[in-house]
Structure formats: C-alpha cells, structure tokens
Design an enzyme around this catalytic site. Structure first.
Site, PDB file in Angstrom:
ATOM      1  CG  HIS A 465      -1.885  -0.929   0.999  1.00 38.49           C
ATOM      2  ND1 HIS A 465      -2.646  -1.512   2.004  1.00 38.49           N
ATOM      3  CD2 HIS A 465      -2.915  -1.464  -0.085  1.00 38.49           C
ATOM      4  CE1 HIS A 465      -3.779  -2.215   1.717  1.00 38.49           C
ATOM      5  NE2 HIS A 465      -3.929  -1.981   0.322  1.00 38.49           N
ATOM      6  NE  ARG A 572     -12.515  18.520   0.688  1.00 43.70           N
ATOM      7  CZ  ARG A 572     -11.850  18.367  -0.535  1.00 43.70           C
ATOM      8  NH1 ARG A 572     -10.626  18.590  -0.602  1.00 43.70           N
ATOM      9  NH2 ARG A 572     -12.498  17.812  -1.507  1.00 43.70           N
ATOM     10  NE  ARG A 609     -16.792  20.935   3.754  1.00 43.03           N
ATOM     11  CZ  ARG A 609     -16.225  19.784   3.543  1.00 43.03           C
ATOM     12  NH1 ARG A 609     -16.955  19.280   2.443  1.00 43.03           N
ATOM     13  NH2 ARG A 609     -15.357  19.513   4.060  1.00 43.03           N
ATOM     14  CD  GLU A 719     -22.272  17.278   1.886  1.00 38.01           C
ATOM     15  OE1 GLU A 719     -21.250  16.724   2.052  1.00 38.01           O
ATOM     16  OE2 GLU A 719     -22.612  18.084   2.624  1.00 38.01           O
ATOM     17  CG  ASN A 742     -17.108  12.022  -2.682  1.00 31.42           C
ATOM     18  OD1 ASN A 742     -17.427  11.875  -3.959  1.00 31.42           O
ATOM     19  ND2 ASN A 742     -15.984  12.761  -1.998  1.00 31.42           N
ATOM     20  CG  ASP A 743     -21.017  12.540   2.595  1.00 31.11           C
ATOM     21  OD1 ASP A 743     -20.751  11.524   2.998  1.00 31.11           O
ATOM     22  OD2 ASP A 743     -20.582  13.442   3.115  1.00 31.11           O
ATOM     23  NE  ARG A 753     -18.307   9.921   2.091  1.00 25.36           N
ATOM     24  CZ  ARG A 753     -17.295  10.855   2.160  1.00 25.36           C
ATOM     25  NH1 ARG A 753     -16.098  10.544   1.411  1.00 25.36           N
ATOM     26  NH2 ARG A 753     -17.257  11.916   2.836  1.00 25.36           N
ATOM     27  CB  CYS A 790     -17.254  20.030  -4.959  1.00 23.73           C
ATOM     28  SG  CYS A 790     -18.437  19.899  -3.460  1.00 23.73           S
TER      29      CYS A 790
END
Length: 858
Positions: A465, A572, A609, A719, A742-743, A753, A790
């Site tokens: 990894h 963020r 955000r 989201e 994503n959410d 996720r 986004c």
C-alpha cells in the site's frame, strides 16, 4: 424465547464451562457464548441483561471459537462492579436452545458453586422426536470460482469479513482442505486463495441460512468488481487510478518519469562498500513507483517503544486495549475521510481496510487470551500482531505477503495509544531522498511532496500500500533493497533511478549532469502538457464550463495558478480546526481567509465550507457521544447548530475578512455542509444574518457614514437526497448549490463509503444519482441559481459528458486534476453531451450508464 434453562446470580467474576463441549460461537461483545456438546446440544450462556450495549467493556474472554473446553474451565472473566452499574442486571442465563431435543429438564435452586454443583439435568428426546445434530444449522454454499488475477487479496478479503460480521453465525471459507475464519481479514489472506481456486462458504448457527443467502451474492459481486478493476489496472499499478504523474514534480525540476537507461555507469548490485568517501555505490531493489530524482539522503529511524510484559490486573489492561483500539479507529476514520476528499478513493480504501484489521477477531482474541494469562495489553497486542504479520509475510504470494506491513502499521498505531505516545509525524528536510527499513501506509500518507524527492526501503514490495501511495503522489520509490542502504550517511548526494530500480550513492559529476539533463527534458515536456491550463475550458461548440479547485490547506492555493484553477469551489475549512488542542479563534480564522483570498486572485470566487466534522471526522477538543452510525447523527451543519458558538465565530471571521478585502478581491461565499431540511438551512442562515447584522452595527458605531457590507452569497451542499428532491423549494432561498457526490451516493444507495464491502458498488454514475443531479439542476434553473459538482465524480472522465449534458456549469476538483479536466472538456461537444445525458436518464443500472459512455468513446 431462546429456550429453557436456569438463571444464576453470580458472586464471582468468572463464567465457567458447565460441561465438556466446544465453543460454537462467541459474541463480539463477549457477553454471550454458545457451547456445543458432543451429542450436538447447544448451550447458550449469557452474562447479564442488556450487556450487549457495553460492547465488550468489562468482559475478558479466555477461549476462542472452535476451542474444546472441559467442565470448570474459565470461559469469560468479567467485572461485576462495572456491569452492575452499566447494565440492567448481572443475572446470567444458561439456556438450552435446542428445546425440541430435550424431553425432560430439571433445574437446581438455591446456592450453588460453579464447576462443582449440578444446575441442569437433561433427558434426550425419545426416538422419533426431532433430533438436533450439529449439521442441522449448518449451510454450505455452492463452489465459488476465483477469477480475479490477484486472488483474494486485502480489499476483497476486507469486504468479505465486513459482510460476514453482520451475522451471529460462525462462517468459514474453505479452499480444498484448508479453511479460514471468514470474519477475519488476516485469516482469509493467510488462506492464500489464488486465481483459479474454488472456495465455499460454510455457516453454522441460528442465522446461518440467511448469512449464506446474503453473503454469497455480495462476495461474488465483490470478486467480479475486483477482477474488472485489476484487469483495467496498468502494469505495476495496483491502485488502478489511471492518474497521470503529477505535473507539480516536473515544475519543480526534481523528478522524471521516463526511461533513464544509461544513467548508471555499471550494472546495479551494491558492489562497493557503502560510506566510502568518493565511491559511487549502486544499490539494487524493486521499483515501487517509477521516476528519477536527485537529492540528499535522510535516514528515517524507527522509534523503539518499551512496555511492561505482565500485569496483575487483566480487566484493567483489557479496558485499556479497548480504548486504544477505539482511538486508533477514530484516527483511521479521520484519515480515510481526509484522503477520500483530497486524493484518489483507492488511497482511502487502504485505511478503510486497516479499520477492518482493528475488528479482526483472530487478532483481538489472541491478544485477549494473552491478557487473561497475565500479559500486559501492549505486550499481548504486539505479540498477536507480530504473529499474524509473520504468517502473512511467509506466504508464497507477494501481494498478500505485502499486507504484513499494514498489520504492523495498525499494530504500532494501537501500541502508541497504549503507551500514551502521539501519532508519529514525519519531519523531513527539503530535497530529501528518504531511506528507511520500512515505511508504513500511515507514514507515507504524511509525506510532503514539497520536501521529499524520492524514497527507498530495505523491506516492502511493489504491491504494498505504500507503493500505491507513492505512485499517487508521483514520488519515485524503490523497495526491497540491500539492508546496507540503511548505513548510508545523512546528507549524502543520491540519485533515485526508480525506472531501473537503482539507488546511486555519491554519483559522479557526469552522472549528476546526465540526471539533471533528463529531468530538465522531462520538465519541458510536462510544461507543454499543462501549457494550456490557464485557458478556459470550452467545448468544441462553444459551451463554457468553469473548473475550480478543491483545497484543504493554505499551501494548496500556491498551485492553483500554475494549474489553471478559475477559483476555489470548495475550501475545506477543517484544516484550521484539526491537529490542535483547541478551536482557532476569530482573529486567526480571519487572517487565513484573507491570505487565501489574496492568493486566489482578483475576480475569482472563494467558497468557504463551514466546519464539517462529526463522528466520522472527529476533533480531539470537541467531544461527541458515541453513535452507532455517525453518518446519520451529529455531523456537518448539525454540529454547528448544536454548538452555535463555533459556527458564529467562523461566520464572523468570514464576514470580517470580506469587509477588509479590496473591491477587486474574489467574491467570498459561504457554504453550509450536510443540510438535510429547509429548517436546518433556515436555522443556519438565521445565524449568518444575525452575525452580519451585528457586524453592520459595529461598523456603524465606528463611523459616521452608513456602513457598506460586501455581498456574501450563502449556499448549501447537496449531499442528502432530500435536498435534491426539494431543490426547487431550496432554490427559492439559497444563493447556490454544490453537489457533493461522495456523500450523496452513500446516502442514496444506503452504502457506507468507508465500508470496503461496498466500495465497488458505491457508484457515482448510478442512475439514481444521475436523476438527483438532474432534479437539482432543474430546481435551480427556475430561480436562476448556479449548480456545481465538487465530489469525486467531477474528476471522472466517464462522468464529465453526462454532468455537462445535465446542465452543470461549474466543476470543482483536486488542483492537480484541473489541466486534465479542462482538456477533456475541450474535446467534447455540448450537443453530444446533452444527448448522452438524456440517454443516461433512461438507464436502469450503472453498467448501462458506463456502457453508454464507452459507446461514445469516452
């Protein structure tokens, strides 16, 4: 409900075996155990009432599933005081769950002594009555063929373990004569299942049939998805990201990612003693991440941790281990969330799989048994990790053997928490060629691409990894080198020629010159690739799409201009709040927002955000109660609404920063995360309006003129499916939308996720997601409100034509992806995108959507 039996009110702190039997099942919370006698009778022993809620706290198992026990053997040790004060009762049940196999049952009363007195006498059912045998609750799947090239490696193993842990049944995976605990990632990897093997799942217990019926289809799909991903992966790239090498490294003139044949004067082989002044030394290894780099050696030494070997208080040590595991889990969850947003999701999956290791029953059970025999928590945990890592390292399968590093990484993380040590940090000097015995995935994730030019390790494999992370960062890396490389002095000039798997120590002037020439040539080539980055992204038929940057730190802004970012679509702000003991004050926040706005440049938007944390993204100084599912609890805007002082301070800082900016500064915008209802939006907006009014009053008090406040737009993240469904209602009030796919995907598809069992199924191009995006755009258009995307899907070349066709006019992506995204958009035609989006809205499955995209040659 469970059967007949007897209840005990214990006066001791240990549950003993009431008969000779084998352990058929041990609950994850260690409050309940099922024994199976030689005749097939099942005896359930359950300590206390509602003790499952304690999640193992106060219990110390002394046995494992499959272990034979004799009457009087200790099964589970427990803390009576803790249980009495944290559960409803300590009354302990011994239940015969196979009631139909028993015709007569006599129960003792009064005072009894465990291991000596008879508490139950049973008579077997007469002939002809239903007879319970061990096989009556055992179910075996059909043969499952392993087709994926890498076999059952870490990710599909983690997915299978995660799926099987949802059931109380004992589940094993059988390959030939070998078998493994299907709930243990380590056990599954040690089975060494390879391409072409056939396996079966075997379940026994009350929900065995349901487990087989549910898990087998999930497992087969996981294998299919893994096979498709592995076959699509470029040679030597397990991550399958398809990401091009980072143009930043070329812009710095430090690395090259093309052939370097002819650079070394001789064939590699570490044939000259390291450290001799003026000698050129070549060390050979294996390429983990291609490229060429010139720098100076920095040796990273492993910190030795010391712990006591034994304890006289096993229960206290057990609680200490449980707390350390939970703290490690919290850190891994935060790391997974950060990488999910900042980098390729394949990198984040590495740490999702590490979370599964923390829950691995084989590892934790071995540690708990050692603690029960007097070992300290640190000693027991280290011994268990070392044992299982050693087993993996010995496998004749390079991919699975490489996962030993992950076990050691997780083990060290928990041990540090046990010893009260802070998480390890990497302080690497600029221009370093980092050399270490081994780098863990956690250390690799901390590498600063601005400082490190390459790294070499004496251990590790190209499939580790760490190698995946190195490739994603664009850092040349070599592994499995001669151990003498660890003796090279710090500050020594070195060349990492990863394409030839060679580290050149103290290179000659001629070699340095050739290396610099190749790096410069590569730099020129890469500059040509990104030369058009600053140009707007316009489709062939003249449709304009803005491409903005997602940034997670002040330093990210420095790369925006070179990569052609047209503003910041997502700042963020969590970076201001993490890795510290208290929240940043208003002054500090205001300064940072001002500095970022200045760096972004005039006329370009900056969308901030507000703080987005929760149970999955915890802060050390912001305690939150434990939640079974933090994704459905206190998260995002709910944290700000519950703790309004934090939200108010942040909004004041943003508004104050906007007031002090020049008129040509970027338009500052505020975006609230995880809005689910109009009421939540209105509550958050009310706080914003109140702070804006307070600021206006303060400005008025300080000047005779009427204060002029800048216009700060306020929008929301989409989201939660509820927001997309009610987009038109929200559009009447919000200034803009930004879709966080994503959410949105995990909430729409009901798939965590962070759970590797669903990573392959969590599809951003699922038809339901496409419809929600279309509905959001339609609602926003009615009120002329903008919609951007986004999430990760904005960087997916397969998704771009559909997003554009649905009406998305802004994309916000990782800074490094912007040149590529712009070029992809320039190659498209808007009319064709609209037609493709229309067809996508008719699709019923994600596969149909992907096929549609492939049909159009994307």
């Amino acid at each position: 409900m469970l059967g007949d039996g007897v209840a005990l009110d214990p006066s001791s702190n240990a549950l003993l075996a009431p008969c000779d039997a084998s352990v058929a099942h041990l609950h994850d919370a260690y409050h309940a155990i099922t024994l199976q006698t030689e005749s097939g009778l099942h005896v359930l022993l359950h300590i206390g009432i509602d003790t499952v809620q304690l999640k193992g706290e106060g219990f110390l198992p002394h046995v494992a599933v499959g272990q034979a026990v004799k009457a009087g053997d200790i099964l589970i040790e427990f803390d009576p005081t803790y249980i009495r004060t944290h559960a409803r009762s300590l009354l302990t049940a011994i239940v015969i769950s196979d009631a139909e196999s028993v015709s007569d049952l006599k129960v003792a009363t009064g005072q009894v002594t465990a291991g000596r007195d008879i508490v139950l006498q049973l008579r077997a059912a007469a002939a002809g009555q239903k007879e319970v045998t061990p096989s009556s609750s055992q179910y075996t799947s059909d043969l499952i063929s392993i087709a994926n090239p890498a076999g059952l490696h870490a990710r599909p193993a983690a997915a299978l373990a995660s799926a099987t842990r949802q059931f109380t049944a004992s589940i094993t995976l059988r390959r030939g004569t070998g078998q493994a605990n299907a709930k243990s990632v380590v056990s599954l990897m040690q089975l060494d299942v390879r391409q072409g093997d056939q396996v079966q799942l075997i379940a026994s217990g009350d929900d065995a049939k349901h487990a087989i019926d549910t898990v087998v289809p999930q497992f087969e799909k996981t294998l299919r998805d893994a096979s498709q991903q592995e076959r699509a992966t470029a040679p030597g790239r397990e991550d399958g990201s398809g990401r091009e090498p980072d143009p930043d490294t070329a812009a710095r003139g430090e690395t090259e990612h093309s052939s370097t044949a002819g650079l070394a004067d001789e064939q590699p082989g570490s044939h000259i003693s390291a450290g001799a002044s003026g000698d050129v030394v070549d060390f050979a290894g294996k390429t983990a991440s291609s490229g060429l780099a010139l720098g100076t050696v920095f040796q990273l030494r492993r910190q030795n941790l010391v712990w006591p070997e034994s304890t006289d208080n096993p229960l206290a040590e057990q609680r200490q281990l449980d707390r350390a595991i939970e703290r490690a889990r919290t850190t891994l969850q935060a790391l997974h969330a950060r990488l999910s947003e900042r980098a390729d999701p394949h990198q984040a999956d590495i740490f999702a799989a590490q979370q599964e290791i923390l829950d691995d029953p084989d590892i934790t059970d071995m540690a708990r048994r050692a603690i029960g025999h007097g070992k300290s928590a640190a000693s027991a945990w280290h011994a268990s990790i070392s044992h299982h890592a050693g087993q993996l390292a010995q496998l004749d399968n390079e991919l699975l053997a490489a996962r030993a590093s992950d076990l050691r990484d997780v083990g060290e993380r928990v041990t540090r928490h046990l010893m009260g040590h802070a998480e390890g940090q990497l302080d690497v000097p600029d221009g370093a060629i980092l050399i270490a015995e081994e780098l863990t995935p956690s250390q690799a994730s901390l590498l600063d691409r601005g400082h490190i030019r390459g790294f070499c390790t004496s251990l590790g494999t190209p499939n580790s990894h760490v190698a995946i992370l190195a490739r994603s960062l664009g850092v040349p890396a070599i592994v499995a080198m001669d151990a003498r490389v660890l003796d090279v002095a710090d500050g020594t000039t070195a060349i990492v020629d990863a394409d030839r798997a060679t580290l050149i120590i103290s290179p000659s002037e001629q070699q340095i010159a050739r290396c610099q020439e190749r790096i410069e040539a590569s730099t020129v080539a890469r500059k040509e690739v990104i030369a058009r980055a600053a140009e707007p992204a316009e489709t062939r038929d003249g449709h304009r799409i803005k491409v903005l940057a997602n940034i997670s730190h002040e330093s990210d802004v420095e790369q925006m201009s070179a990569h052609g970012a047209e503003g910041v679509g997502l700042l963020r702000s969590e970076f201001l709040f993490v890795d510290r003991s208290s929240a940043p004050d208003e002054v500090e926040q205001k300064r940072v927002y001002q500095d970022i706005a200045t760096a972004v440049g005039p006329g370009r938007p900056l969308v901030v955000r507000t703080l987005d944390v929760g149970g999955d993204k915890p802060l050390a100084y912001l305690p939150m109660r434990y939640e079974e599912n933090p994704f459905l609890g206190e998260r995002g805007i709910r944290v700000g609404l519950k703790r309004p002082h934090i939200l108010r301070a942040q909004l004041r800082a943003i508004l104050s920063a906007a007031c002090t900016m020049a008129t040509d500064s970027p338009p500052l915008k505020v975006m609230f995360p995880m809005i689910a209802t109009v009421d939540e939006w209105r509550a958050a907006k009310a706080i914003f309006d109140a702070e804006r009014a307070t600021l206006a009053a303060q400005m008025k008090a300080n000047t005779s003129e009427k204060p002029v406040l800048p216009q700060v737009q306020v929008g929301i993240m989409v989201e939660v499916p509820a927001v997309a469904i009610l987009a038109e209602a929200f559009a009447r009030e919000v200034d803009f939308f930004s879709i966080g796919t994503n959410d949105l995907s995990q909430y729409t598809l009901a798939m965590d996720r962070g759970n590797p069992a669903f990573s392959a199924q969590l599809e951003g191009l699922a038809p339901s997601i496409i419809h929600l995006i279309a509905r959001t755009v339609a609602g926003a258009r009615k009120y002329d409100k903008g919609v951007s995307v986004c999430g990760n899907i904005a960087s997916d070349p397969h998704a771009l034509p559909i997003l554009v066709g649905l009406g998305i006019t802004e994309l916000s992506v990782d800074v490094r992806s912007i040149p590529r995204i712009k070029q992809e958009l320039r190659n498209m035609a808007f009319a064709e995108c609209e037609a493709m989006a229309e067809k996508a809205l008719q699709a019923a499955t994600s596969a149909e959507v992907r096929a549609l995209v492939a049909e159009h040659g994307v």
